[in-house]
Write a protein that holds these residues in place. Structure first.
Motif, PDB file in Angstrom:
ATOM      1  N   ASP A 217     -17.433   1.143 -35.875  1.00 12.42           N
ATOM      2  CA  ASP A 217     -16.869   0.708 -33.862  1.00 12.42           C
ATOM      3  C   ASP A 217     -15.974   0.464 -33.369  1.00 12.42           C
ATOM      4  N   THR A 218     -15.020   1.879 -33.985  1.00 15.15           N
ATOM      5  CA  THR A 218     -13.783   1.815 -33.770  1.00 15.15           C
ATOM      6  C   THR A 218     -13.909   2.694 -32.118  1.00 15.15           C
ATOM      7  N   ALA A 219     -13.230   2.176 -31.581  1.00 15.21           N
ATOM      8  CA  ALA A 219     -13.326   2.633 -30.293  1.00 15.21           C
ATOM      9  C   ALA A 219     -12.557   1.963 -28.868  1.00 15.21           C
ATOM     10  N   VAL A 220     -13.016   2.862 -27.852  1.00 15.58           N
ATOM     11  CA  VAL A 220     -11.809   2.834 -26.782  1.00 15.58           C
ATOM     12  C   VAL A 220     -13.709   1.522 -26.111  1.00 15.58           C
ATOM     13  N   TYR A 221     -13.178  -0.062 -25.694  1.00 10.19           N
ATOM     14  CA  TYR A 221     -14.233  -0.874 -25.140  1.00 10.19           C
ATOM     15  C   TYR A 221     -13.514  -0.780 -23.408  1.00 10.19           C
ATOM     16  N   HIS A 222     -14.807  -0.261 -22.717  1.00 10.30           N
ATOM     17  CA  HIS A 222     -14.322  -0.446 -21.592  1.00 10.30           C
ATOM     18  C   HIS A 222     -16.034  -1.677 -20.786  1.00 10.30           C
ATOM     19  N   CYS A 223     -15.481  -2.225 -19.665  1.00 12.83           N
ATOM     20  CA  CYS A 223     -16.766  -3.067 -18.982  1.00 12.83           C
ATOM     21  C   CYS A 223     -16.313  -2.245 -17.503  1.00 12.83           C
ATOM     22  N   ALA A 224     -17.455  -2.881 -17.136  1.00 19.58           N
ATOM     23  CA  ALA A 224     -18.329  -1.841 -15.471  1.00 19.58           C
ATOM     24  C   ALA A 224     -19.088  -2.788 -14.859  1.00 19.58           C
ATOM     25  N   ALA A 225     -18.132  -2.290 -13.689  1.00 22.12           N
ATOM     26  CA  ALA A 225     -19.061  -3.688 -13.012  1.00 22.12           C
ATOM     27  C   ALA A 225     -20.450  -2.549 -12.289  1.00 22.12           C
ATOM     28  N   GLY A 226     -20.893  -2.449 -12.124  1.00 16.46           N
ATOM     29  CA  GLY A 226     -22.717  -1.328 -10.983  1.00 16.46           C
ATOM     30  C   GLY A 226     -22.459  -1.863  -9.763  1.00 16.46           C
ATOM     31  N   SER A 227     -23.200  -0.895  -9.661  1.00 14.07           N
ATOM     32  CA  SER A 227     -23.256  -0.936  -8.151  1.00 14.07           C
ATOM     33  C   SER A 227     -23.819  -1.467  -7.218  1.00 14.07           C
TER      34      SER A 227
ATOM     35  N   THR B 288     -10.236  -1.443 -23.346  1.00 11.10           N
ATOM     36  CA  THR B 288      -8.836  -2.122 -24.828  1.00 11.10           C
ATOM     37  C   THR B 288      -9.832  -1.518 -26.365  1.00 11.10           C
ATOM     38  N   GLN B 289      -8.545  -1.185 -27.062  1.00 13.50           N
ATOM     39  CA  GLN B 289      -9.427  -1.104 -27.587  1.00 13.50           C
ATOM     40  C   GLN B 289      -8.734  -1.463 -29.408  1.00 13.50           C
ATOM     41  N   VAL B 290     -10.371  -0.818 -29.847  1.00 14.00           N
ATOM     42  CA  VAL B 290     -10.522  -2.041 -30.689  1.00 14.00           C
ATOM     43  C   VAL B 290     -10.766  -1.176 -32.452  1.00 14.00           C
ATOM     44  N   THR B 291     -10.350  -1.368 -33.881  1.00 11.05           N
ATOM     45  CA  THR B 291      -9.927  -0.352 -34.444  1.00 11.05           C
ATOM     46  C   THR B 291     -10.642  -1.264 -35.831  1.00 11.05           C
ATOM     47  N   VAL B 292     -11.661  -0.889 -36.470  1.00 10.21           N
ATOM     48  CA  VAL B 292     -11.985  -1.762 -37.646  1.00 10.21           C
ATOM     49  C   VAL B 292     -11.636  -1.057 -38.866  1.00 10.21           C
ATOM     50  N   SER B 293     -11.096  -1.413 -39.666  1.00  8.19           N
ATOM     51  CA  SER B 293     -10.408  -0.931 -40.590  1.00  8.19           C
ATOM     52  C   SER B 293     -11.296  -1.320 -42.076  1.00  8.19           C
ATOM     53  N   SER B 294     -11.529  -0.696 -43.491  1.00 10.81           N
ATOM     54  CA  SER B 294     -12.704  -0.106 -43.656  1.00 10.81           C
ATOM     55  C   SER B 294     -12.036  -0.827 -45.123  1.00 10.81           C
TER      56      SER B 294
ATOM     57  N   GLY C 289     -21.445  -4.401 -17.259  1.00  8.50           N
ATOM     58  CA  GLY C 289     -21.279  -3.689 -18.548  1.00  8.50           C
ATOM     59  C   GLY C 289     -20.484  -3.301 -19.464  1.00  8.50           C
ATOM     60  N   TRP C 290     -20.531  -3.592 -20.903  1.00  8.70           N
ATOM     61  CA  TRP C 290     -19.842  -3.043 -22.003  1.00  8.70           C
ATOM     62  C   TRP C 290     -20.341  -1.812 -22.326  1.00  8.70           C
ATOM     63  N   PHE C 291     -19.107  -0.765 -22.402  1.00 10.94           N
ATOM     64  CA  PHE C 291     -19.137   0.232 -22.870  1.00 10.94           C
ATOM     65  C   PHE C 291     -18.053   0.343 -24.319  1.00 10.94           C
ATOM     66  N   ARG C 292     -18.336   1.138 -25.034  1.00  9.50           N
ATOM     67  CA  ARG C 292     -17.340   2.256 -25.364  1.00  9.50           C
ATOM     68  C   ARG C 292     -17.400   3.426 -25.719  1.00  9.50           C
ATOM     69  N   GLN C 293     -16.062   4.267 -26.253  1.00  5.70           N
ATOM     70  CA  GLN C 293     -15.968   5.832 -26.249  1.00  5.70           C
ATOM     71  C   GLN C 293     -15.327   6.078 -27.068  1.00  5.70           C
ATOM     72  N   VAL C 294     -15.353   7.299 -27.943  1.00  4.70           N
ATOM     73  CA  VAL C 294     -14.389   7.846 -29.141  1.00  4.70           C
ATOM     74  C   VAL C 294     -14.026   8.914 -28.222  1.00  4.70           C
ATOM     75  N   PRO C 295     -12.870   9.272 -28.411  1.00  2.00           N
ATOM     76  CA  PRO C 295     -12.619  10.529 -28.552  1.00  2.00           C
ATOM     77  C   PRO C 295     -13.204  12.343 -28.977  1.00  2.00           C
ATOM     78  N   GLY C 296     -13.731  12.797 -27.815  1.00  2.00           N
ATOM     79  CA  GLY C 296     -14.728  13.626 -28.433  1.00  2.00           C
ATOM     80  C   GLY C 296     -16.341  13.382 -28.412  1.00  2.00           C
ATOM     81  N   LYS C 297     -16.700  11.913 -28.133  1.00  2.00           N
ATOM     82  CA  LYS C 297     -17.974  11.815 -28.354  1.00  2.00           C
ATOM     83  C   LYS C 297     -18.505  11.266 -26.773  1.00  2.00           C
ATOM     84  N   GLU C 298     -19.575  11.322 -26.077  1.00  2.76           N
ATOM     85  CA  GLU C 298     -19.783  10.633 -24.894  1.00  2.76           C
ATOM     86  C   GLU C 298     -19.714   8.569 -24.521  1.00  2.76           C
ATOM     87  N   ARG C 299     -19.373   8.312 -23.806  1.00  5.03           N
ATOM     88  CA  ARG C 299     -19.777   7.243 -23.949  1.00  5.03           C
ATOM     89  C   ARG C 299     -21.155   6.813 -24.280  1.00  5.03           C
ATOM     90  N   GLU C 300     -20.791   5.258 -24.460  1.00  2.00           N
ATOM     91  CA  GLU C 300     -21.976   4.846 -25.328  1.00  2.00           C
ATOM     92  C   GLU C 300     -21.924   3.767 -24.359  1.00  2.00           C
TER      93      GLU C 300
END
Length: 121
Positions: free
Chosen positions: A90-100, A115-121, A35-46
């Motif tokens: 879409d700015t967030a830290v992006y993670h990959c994960a392997a399931g059980s 890995t950090q992704v930053t999208v500027s306007s 899976g691929w996920f992303r997380q913004v500080p203060g928000k739940e992982r998506e």
């Protein structure tokens, strides 16, 4: 030791593209859901996408559909997330994960450091 290492993040302008990589060591993707996920500080992982090795299917969250594509290179033991038409939100830290399991579920066994992704306007 099982490791997942993400790379490919960076700074990009809105509308641009990035391809993230998730390289695995000490295991192969054939036996796991990925899976691929992303997380913004203060928000739940998506959760963004999930590939089921059991069924050979990939599911995407609504936020990723039409813009993000997951793929893999088994020879390199690497999974990718191609991200197009990027938006500032879409700015967030992006993670990959392997399931059980070999199918997509809420159980994730191994995580990369992100890995950090930053999208500027």
């Amino acid at each position: 030791e099982v490791q997942l290492v993400e790379s490919g993040g960076g700074l990009v302008q809105a509308g641009g593209s990035l391809r993230l990589s998730c390289a695995a060591s000490a295991f192969t993707f054939d036996d796991y859901a990925i899976g691929w996920f992303r997380q913004v500080p203060g928000k739940e992982r998506e959760g963004l996408s999930c590939f089921s090795s059991r069924y050979g299917t990939t599911d995407y969250a609504d936020s990723a559909k039409g813009r993000f594509t997951m793929s893999s290179d088994n020879a390199k033991n690497t999974v990718y997330l191609q991200m197009n038409s990027l938006k500032p939100e879409d700015t967030a830290v992006y993670h990959c994960a392997a399931g059980s399991q070999s199918y997509c579920s809420n159980s994730w066994r191994y995580w990369g450091q992100g890995t950090q992704v930053t999208v500027s306007s």
